[in-house]
Design a protein around this motif. Sequence first.
Motif, PDB file in Angstrom:
ATOM      1  N   UNK A 132     -16.096  23.846 -14.884  1.00 52.01           N
ATOM      2  CA  UNK A 132     -15.117  23.209 -13.991  1.00 52.01           C
ATOM      3  C   UNK A 132     -13.926  22.635 -14.757  1.00 52.01           C
ATOM      4  N   UNK A 133     -13.614  23.223 -15.887  1.00 56.32           N
ATOM      5  CA  UNK A 133     -12.454  22.803 -16.650  1.00 56.32           C
ATOM      6  C   UNK A 133     -11.959  23.941 -17.511  1.00 56.32           C
ATOM      7  N   UNK A 134     -11.187  23.620 -18.522  1.00 60.74           N
ATOM      8  CA  UNK A 134     -10.642  24.629 -19.421  1.00 60.74           C
ATOM      9  C   UNK A 134     -11.114  24.408 -20.841  1.00 60.74           C
ATOM     10  N   UNK A 187     -10.332  18.723 -18.322  1.00 60.16           N
ATOM     11  CA  UNK A 187     -10.740  18.751 -16.910  1.00 60.16           C
ATOM     12  C   UNK A 187      -9.702  19.418 -16.031  1.00 60.16           C
ATOM     13  N   UNK A 188     -10.164  20.002 -14.921  1.00 62.63           N
ATOM     14  CA  UNK A 188      -9.236  20.566 -13.941  1.00 62.63           C
ATOM     15  C   UNK A 188      -9.100  22.069 -14.059  1.00 62.63           C
ATOM     16  N   UNK A 189      -7.998  22.587 -13.529  1.00 61.60           N
ATOM     17  CA  UNK A 189      -7.766  24.025 -13.506  1.00 61.60           C
ATOM     18  C   UNK A 189      -7.262  24.481 -14.877  1.00 61.60           C
ATOM     19  N   UNK A 203     -19.238  24.438   3.271  1.00 64.27           N
ATOM     20  CA  UNK A 203     -18.651  25.785   3.269  1.00 64.27           C
ATOM     21  C   UNK A 203     -18.549  26.357   1.862  1.00 64.27           C
ATOM     22  N   UNK A 204     -19.505  26.016   0.999  1.00 74.21           N
ATOM     23  CA  UNK A 204     -19.481  26.509  -0.371  1.00 74.21           C
ATOM     24  C   UNK A 204     -20.891  26.712  -0.884  1.00 74.21           C
ATOM     25  N   UNK A 205     -21.028  27.603  -1.850  1.00 74.66           N
ATOM     26  CA  UNK A 205     -22.323  27.831  -2.489  1.00 74.66           C
ATOM     27  C   UNK A 205     -22.590  26.825  -3.600  1.00 74.66           C
ATOM     28  N   UNK A 206     -21.597  26.028  -3.963  1.00 79.63           N
ATOM     29  CA  UNK A 206     -21.789  25.026  -5.002  1.00 79.63           C
ATOM     30  C   UNK A 206     -22.672  23.883  -4.519  1.00 79.63           C
ATOM     31  N   UNK A 218     -13.873  18.940  -8.167  1.00 84.77           N
ATOM     32  CA  UNK A 218     -12.742  18.213  -7.596  1.00 84.77           C
ATOM     33  C   UNK A 218     -12.378  16.974  -8.401  1.00 84.77           C
ATOM     34  N   UNK A 219     -13.355  16.373  -9.066  1.00 83.46           N
ATOM     35  CA  UNK A 219     -13.020  15.223  -9.903  1.00 83.46           C
ATOM     36  C   UNK A 219     -12.161  15.671 -11.081  1.00 83.46           C
ATOM     37  N   UNK A 220     -12.461  16.848 -11.629  1.00 82.74           N
ATOM     38  CA  UNK A 220     -11.632  17.381 -12.701  1.00 82.74           C
ATOM     39  C   UNK A 220     -10.217  17.657 -12.239  1.00 82.74           C
ATOM     40  N   UNK A 221     -10.081  18.251 -11.048  1.00 82.94           N
ATOM     41  CA  UNK A 221      -8.744  18.504 -10.510  1.00 82.94           C
ATOM     42  C   UNK A 221      -7.986  17.198 -10.305  1.00 82.94           C
ATOM     43  N   UNK A 222      -8.683  16.189  -9.781  1.00 79.15           N
ATOM     44  CA  UNK A 222      -8.019  14.898  -9.557  1.00 79.15           C
ATOM     45  C   UNK A 222      -7.573  14.284 -10.874  1.00 79.15           C
ATOM     46  N   UNK A 223      -8.426  14.356 -11.896  1.00 77.26           N
ATOM     47  CA  UNK A 223      -8.042  13.831 -13.206  1.00 77.26           C
ATOM     48  C   UNK A 223      -6.778  14.513 -13.717  1.00 77.26           C
TER      49      UNK A 223
END
Length: 466
Positions: A72-74, A107-109, A150-153, A162-167
């Motif tokens: 969930x990050x890079x 973290x994030x995309x 609505x997700x398989x996660x 989503x916490x990573x994206x928010x960070x």
Amino acid sequence: MRNRHLAVIPLAALLLTACTSATDTAPLTTPTPEPTATATPTPAAGDFAWLNRHDSSFNSGDAYYEMVYRNHGGLLLKTDYATAAQTVVCTVPGCTHDSADCPAWFPGRYSYYCPFTAGGAVYVLNATLFHTDRTWEEYREEYLTPQLDSTDLTPEELEAHYYGLWQQQSAAPQVYRLTDDGKTCIDLPAESVDYEFVFCDDAALYGVMTSGNNGQNTKAVRVDLTTGALQSVPLEPTEYFVTCYDGALLTVRYVTDAPLPDDFEQFRAAVQSATVEFDRYDPRTGERRKLIERPYNIADERFSGYLGTHNGKLYFEEREALQGGGYNRGALQEYDPADGSTATVWDAPTAGSNLWDYRDTDTNVLPARGSRAEDWLWLYGTDGAVGGNNCYLMNAAARELVPITQRLKNYAYNIPPSLLAQTADGRWLLWTESNDENEHVAYGLIAPNDFAAGSTDYTPVEMWAG
């Protein structure tokens, strides 16, 4: 396969290409000012280098750096050309490379981070396209909660995502400097979010932005990599960074008899009498050298058919605008600023190859600070069925066309290997093998002349197996 595009988004994309009727035909009387040097020159710090924001990668000449997805990050990987080995940019003993404890994990995309090297250090730019002022609780309620059913996660995986994206999105624009046991963070001024940073030297990042109803207003800044201080960079009216060139930058701008108006209709009328000038410009010293001035062309408003540079020469395609939109492609011209000569590569694209295109930055990913001299231009093309499946190499001296017969293994489509970089010693790094998920399974190094001869005798890269 990653999308490959030009290093800088052309300003033409911000201008409407339809030709409209002129509403103000009054003569233009105030000349465009002559170029002026910066009042406070900045000492040069090495050659300029291009940040590949579209692929989240960087070619230093001795290594290829790239961001990949991890937990969930890079995660930042490095392919060393001398050892032909890919590793994580982390030397912490026992590190699992999947959390903020790792210097190479973010973290994030992952695709919104961009690595680069400067002054012998490795940096990562947090260059997200989206920013939020929401608290984590507000962000969670708006974005995470609707996804719970609505997700398989798992809920835990969804929260980590989503916490990573928010960070990432709530942080100020940042540059990270990697160290042996961690990373330090430089917070950039808030206004830097408006700039696209696509170039660096050994001391700073350089960014550019456009504004105005027609996108013709441009501004540029320099960000010091030690202090994070932001400094304005002088530009001529409408000037825009294009690519690295001869130790400086290649820029393009309109030259007119008067400043271009902001009103859309008046702008459309006035710009048609402009010319398009390409300069070698060093924004650190203000040194400027005019390379070529070309006529304005509605078929390619901002760049007048410019396709790229190679061995110090500029390549232009003559284009004829069509009434209903689009254009007919004509001669490919090679211009040499050294002596002012122009040579015709071909009068028109070869029959059956009307989609061939020479594109500088996404097909000749040359060393950031290495020599730009090489024999081959990569011509990207398609037969209309699959993009990029009909590519050729052209010998720059003999202008001989050689079809690329090698194929990317196990990829969904029948396309050649993807050229990622050219090493400082002149070899090419290629993505040679994929899998069912179109991941980068194998890389190979090869001399361009051998590749042009059809060889697949690559020096295989030992890929990181994490």
